[in-house]
Design a protein around this motif. Structure first.
Motif, PDB file in Angstrom:
ATOM      1  N   SER A  31       0.461  -1.050  -0.144  1.00  0.00           N
ATOM      2  CA  SER A  31      -0.205   0.071  -0.163  1.00  0.00           C
ATOM      3  C   SER A  31       1.270   1.539  -0.198  1.00  0.00           C
ATOM      4  O   SER A  31       1.967   1.550   0.215  1.00  0.00           O
ATOM      5  CB  SER A  31      -1.031   0.483   1.136  1.00  0.00           C
ATOM      6  N   ALA A  32       0.053   2.627  -0.165  1.00  0.00           N
ATOM      7  CA  ALA A  32       1.166   3.832  -0.224  1.00  0.00           C
ATOM      8  C   ALA A  32       2.035   4.028   1.058  1.00  0.00           C
ATOM      9  O   ALA A  32       2.912   4.646   0.933  1.00  0.00           O
ATOM     10  CB  ALA A  32       0.406   4.964  -0.611  1.00  0.00           C
ATOM     11  N   PRO A  33       1.170   3.690   2.174  1.00  0.00           N
ATOM     12  CA  PRO A  33       1.444   3.957   3.325  1.00  0.00           C
ATOM     13  C   PRO A  33       2.390   2.958   3.552  1.00  0.00           C
ATOM     14  O   PRO A  33       3.761   3.375   4.203  1.00  0.00           O
ATOM     15  CB  PRO A  33       0.517   3.851   4.238  1.00  0.00           C
ATOM     16  N   GLY A  34       2.692   1.452   3.483  1.00  0.00           N
ATOM     17  CA  GLY A  34       4.260   0.760   3.120  1.00  0.00           C
ATOM     18  C   GLY A  34       4.613   1.383   2.259  1.00  0.00           C
ATOM     19  O   GLY A  34       6.304   0.886   2.685  1.00  0.00           O
ATOM     20  N   VAL A  35       4.621   1.651   1.328  1.00  0.00           N
ATOM     21  CA  VAL A  35       5.686   2.260   0.605  1.00  0.00           C
ATOM     22  C   VAL A  35       6.500   3.488   0.898  1.00  0.00           C
ATOM     23  O   VAL A  35       7.876   3.128   1.045  1.00  0.00           O
ATOM     24  CB  VAL A  35       5.500   2.244  -1.061  1.00  0.00           C
ATOM     25  N   THR A  67      11.141   5.348   3.932  1.00  0.00           N
ATOM     26  CA  THR A  67      12.067   6.153   5.506  1.00  0.00           C
ATOM     27  C   THR A  67      12.737   4.760   5.404  1.00  0.00           C
ATOM     28  O   THR A  67      13.837   5.616   6.161  1.00  0.00           O
ATOM     29  CB  THR A  67      11.106   5.686   6.159  1.00  0.00           C
ATOM     30  N   ALA A  68      12.775   3.839   5.869  1.00  0.00           N
ATOM     31  CA  ALA A  68      13.803   3.267   6.409  1.00  0.00           C
ATOM     32  C   ALA A  68      15.105   2.570   5.076  1.00  0.00           C
ATOM     33  O   ALA A  68      15.830   2.373   5.289  1.00  0.00           O
ATOM     34  CB  ALA A  68      13.164   1.712   5.988  1.00  0.00           C
ATOM     35  N   GLU A  69      14.397   3.618   3.648  1.00  0.00           N
ATOM     36  CA  GLU A  69      15.964   3.060   3.201  1.00  0.00           C
ATOM     37  C   GLU A  69      16.415   4.025   3.061  1.00  0.00           C
ATOM     38  O   GLU A  69      17.796   4.421   3.062  1.00  0.00           O
ATOM     39  CB  GLU A  69      15.587   3.103   1.006  1.00  0.00           C
ATOM     40  N   ASP A  70      16.397   4.961   3.145  1.00  0.00           N
ATOM     41  CA  ASP A  70      17.396   7.205   2.991  1.00  0.00           C
ATOM     42  C   ASP A  70      15.625   7.625   3.506  1.00  0.00           C
ATOM     43  O   ASP A  70      14.842   8.324   3.014  1.00  0.00           O
ATOM     44  CB  ASP A  70      17.688   7.335   1.525  1.00  0.00           C
ATOM     45  N   ALA A  71      16.130   8.059   4.620  1.00  0.00           N
ATOM     46  CA  ALA A  71      14.798   8.696   5.816  1.00  0.00           C
ATOM     47  C   ALA A  71      14.728  10.253   5.224  1.00  0.00           C
ATOM     48  O   ALA A  71      13.894  11.274   4.876  1.00  0.00           O
ATOM     49  CB  ALA A  71      15.266   9.402   7.079  1.00  0.00           C
ATOM     50  N   TYR A  72      15.880  11.086   4.671  1.00  0.00           N
ATOM     51  CA  TYR A  72      16.548  12.647   4.547  1.00  0.00           C
ATOM     52  C   TYR A  72      15.718  11.853   2.795  1.00  0.00           C
ATOM     53  O   TYR A  72      15.134  13.394   2.252  1.00  0.00           O
ATOM     54  CB  TYR A  72      18.352  12.461   4.208  1.00  0.00           C
ATOM     55  N   ALA A  73      15.831  11.115   1.946  1.00  0.00           N
ATOM     56  CA  ALA A  73      15.384  11.181   0.464  1.00  0.00           C
ATOM     57  C   ALA A  73      13.752  11.449   0.220  1.00  0.00           C
ATOM     58  O   ALA A  73      13.296  11.953   0.239  1.00  0.00           O
ATOM     59  CB  ALA A  73      15.740  10.443  -0.095  1.00  0.00           C
ATOM     60  N   ALA A  74      13.551  10.590   1.520  1.00  0.00           N
ATOM     61  CA  ALA A  74      11.873  10.842   2.046  1.00  0.00           C
ATOM     62  C   ALA A  74      11.797  11.600   2.479  1.00  0.00           C
ATOM     63  O   ALA A  74       9.818  12.117   2.499  1.00  0.00           O
ATOM     64  CB  ALA A  74      11.499   9.174   2.891  1.00  0.00           C
ATOM     65  N   GLU A  75      11.630  11.981   3.261  1.00  0.00           N
ATOM     66  CA  GLU A  75      11.497  13.113   3.750  1.00  0.00           C
ATOM     67  C   GLU A  75      11.252  14.411   2.483  1.00  0.00           C
ATOM     68  O   GLU A  75      10.495  15.467   2.627  1.00  0.00           O
ATOM     69  CB  GLU A  75      12.315  14.013   4.731  1.00  0.00           C
ATOM     70  N   LEU A  76      12.025  14.696   1.541  1.00  0.00           N
ATOM     71  CA  LEU A  76      12.234  15.371   0.526  1.00  0.00           C
ATOM     72  C   LEU A  76      10.690  15.556  -0.540  1.00  0.00           C
ATOM     73  O   LEU A  76      10.620  16.204  -0.627  1.00  0.00           O
ATOM     74  CB  LEU A  76      13.576  15.746  -0.224  1.00  0.00           C
ATOM     75  N   GLN A  77      10.728  13.770  -0.114  1.00  0.00           N
ATOM     76  CA  GLN A  77       9.060  13.573  -1.021  1.00  0.00           C
ATOM     77  C   GLN A  77       8.442  13.770  -0.855  1.00  0.00           C
ATOM     78  O   GLN A  77       6.983  13.457  -0.887  1.00  0.00           O
ATOM     79  CB  GLN A  77       9.634  12.019  -1.715  1.00  0.00           C
ATOM     80  N   GLY A  78       7.872  14.550   0.579  1.00  0.00           N
ATOM     81  CA  GLY A  78       7.032  14.512   1.497  1.00  0.00           C
ATOM     82  C   GLY A  78       6.164  13.271   2.319  1.00  0.00           C
ATOM     83  O   GLY A  78       5.681  13.783   2.469  1.00  0.00           O
ATOM     84  N   VAL A  79       7.455  12.280   2.191  1.00  0.00           N
ATOM     85  CA  VAL A  79       6.882  11.167   3.506  1.00  0.00           C
ATOM     86  C   VAL A  79       7.398  12.185   4.626  1.00  0.00           C
ATOM     87  O   VAL A  79       8.082  12.771   5.340  1.00  0.00           O
ATOM     88  CB  VAL A  79       7.498  10.395   3.004  1.00  0.00           C
ATOM     89  N   GLU A 130       8.568  10.714  10.907  1.00  0.00           N
ATOM     90  CA  GLU A 130       8.667  10.586  12.280  1.00  0.00           C
ATOM     91  C   GLU A 130       7.054  10.205  12.543  1.00  0.00           C
ATOM     92  O   GLU A 130       6.604   8.540  12.958  1.00  0.00           O
ATOM     93  CB  GLU A 130       8.074  11.966  12.567  1.00  0.00           C
ATOM     94  N   ARG A 131       6.321  10.547  11.439  1.00  0.00           N
ATOM     95  CA  ARG A 131       4.714   9.812  11.378  1.00  0.00           C
ATOM     96  C   ARG A 131       4.962   8.028  10.599  1.00  0.00           C
ATOM     97  O   ARG A 131       4.583   7.232  11.583  1.00  0.00           O
ATOM     98  CB  ARG A 131       3.852  10.269  10.150  1.00  0.00           C
ATOM     99  N   MET A 132       5.935   7.906  10.479  1.00  0.00           N
ATOM    100  CA  MET A 132       6.130   6.312   9.859  1.00  0.00           C
ATOM    101  C   MET A 132       6.524   5.851  10.702  1.00  0.00           C
ATOM    102  O   MET A 132       6.142   4.682  10.819  1.00  0.00           O
ATOM    103  CB  MET A 132       6.566   6.477   8.821  1.00  0.00           C
TER     104      MET A 132
END
Length: 304
Positions: free
Chosen positions: A171-175, A180-192, A195-197
């Motif tokens: 699902s979208a939250p799972g992805v 987040t697990a792979e690269d938290a900084y890059a995920a945050e830049l993409q709007g993820v 902290e909630r994840m």
């Protein structure tokens, strides 16, 4: 032949509980790279909550659990486990920030000790009777092996949890959690919402721990302070390391392997009448040492 079947059956029952605890460990490590040594108490505390629901919130130790309230009790336990998991992350882990993994590990171990102390003070260091969802058992066709219905309940719960996790990661939250697990900084830049994840991962781990606590207490039909930590935590951790510490399927496979290995150790020592203290614990530690020496990334792991 019956002895082999017996080892597989009873080992699988224990292994399923190990796997439930291990799934929580692997999920938290995958999301935050933290080994949560409080995972056991995220199972024991909710199990006591379930017991209190079934006994009308009495803590004398003489009360009898109302089995008719077991389903509401399990729901309450899973909810409490999820809240405990999120609370542990928000109150303890997140404020620690970017400290070393060892510091975070020690912090979770401290939480485990604190929760165990609270349990002892509230419920005393003694066993409480804990009902199974289904009593009795059946004989396997062509053998003399009796299988508890409770073992099938545990396997069904594990299957449901594994399928739910598999669906979640598609699902979208799972992805988002995987990102987040792979690269938290890059995920945050993409709007993820990183902290909630992470909080969600800890909450899910708490829910899995609660399910393991309730079903694990049913294995022995009793509950004591620190039970999940003392009985299931080390084998579950070893199973996670064996399977690959970031691998969900590995956590399940490792849990079953450790369950069968520990049951086989009991069977061998009993059959040969050997004077070996704690054969299942010794077998688990031997497996852990062997994995760390031969294949530290685990059977299905790709490194940590």
């Amino acid at each position: 032949m019956d002895k082999v079947i017996e080892v597989i059956v009873f080992g699988s029952q224990r292994g399923a509980v190990f796997a439930l605890v291990g799934l929580g460990l692997a999920l938290v490590y995958k999301a935050t790279r933290i080994l949560n040594f409080a995972q056991g108490e995220l199972g024991t505390v909710p199990a006591f909550v379930a017991l209190m629901v079934m006994t009308g919130f009495e803590t004398t130790g003489d009360e009898v659990a109302d089995k008719g309230l077991l389903i509401p009790a399990i729901i309450a336990a899973v909810a409490v486990g999820a809240v405990l998991g999120v609370g542990l992350y928000l109150i303890v882990i997140r404020p620690l920030g970017k400290v070393s993994p060892v510091t975070s590990l020690v912090a979770t171990a401290g939480v485990a000790l604190l929760l165990t102390t609270v349990e002892i003070n509230l419920f005393e260091a003694k066993a409480r009777r804990f009902p199974r969802p289904v009593s009795g058992g059946f004989r396997l066709i062509g053998t003399d092996v009796i299988v508890d219905w409770h073992a099938l309940v545990i396997l069904a719960a594990l299957a449901a949890a594994a399928l739910a996790l598999a669906a979640f990661f598609r699902s979208a939250p799972g992805v988002a959690l995987l990102a987040t697990a792979e690269d938290a900084y890059a995920a945050e830049l993409q709007g993820v919402p990183v902290e909630r994840m992470r909080a969600m991962a800890w909450g899910a781990a708490g829910a899995l721990g609660a399910l393991a606590g309730v079903l694990g207490a049913g294995v022995f039909e009793s509950l004591t302070p620190g039970m999940v930590t003392a009985t299931f935590m080390i084998p579950a951790f070893t199973g996670v390391v064996l399977g690959g510490i970031t691998s969900m399927p590995g956590a399940v496979a490792g849990g079953f392997i450790l369950g069968i290995v520990s049951q086989a150790a009991i069977q061998i020592v009993t059959t040969l009448e050997l004077d070996v203290p704690g054969p299942p614990q010794l077998a688990v530690l031997v497996v852990l040492l062997g994995v760390l020496l031969v294949r530290p990334q685990g059977l299905l792991g790709r490194g940590t």
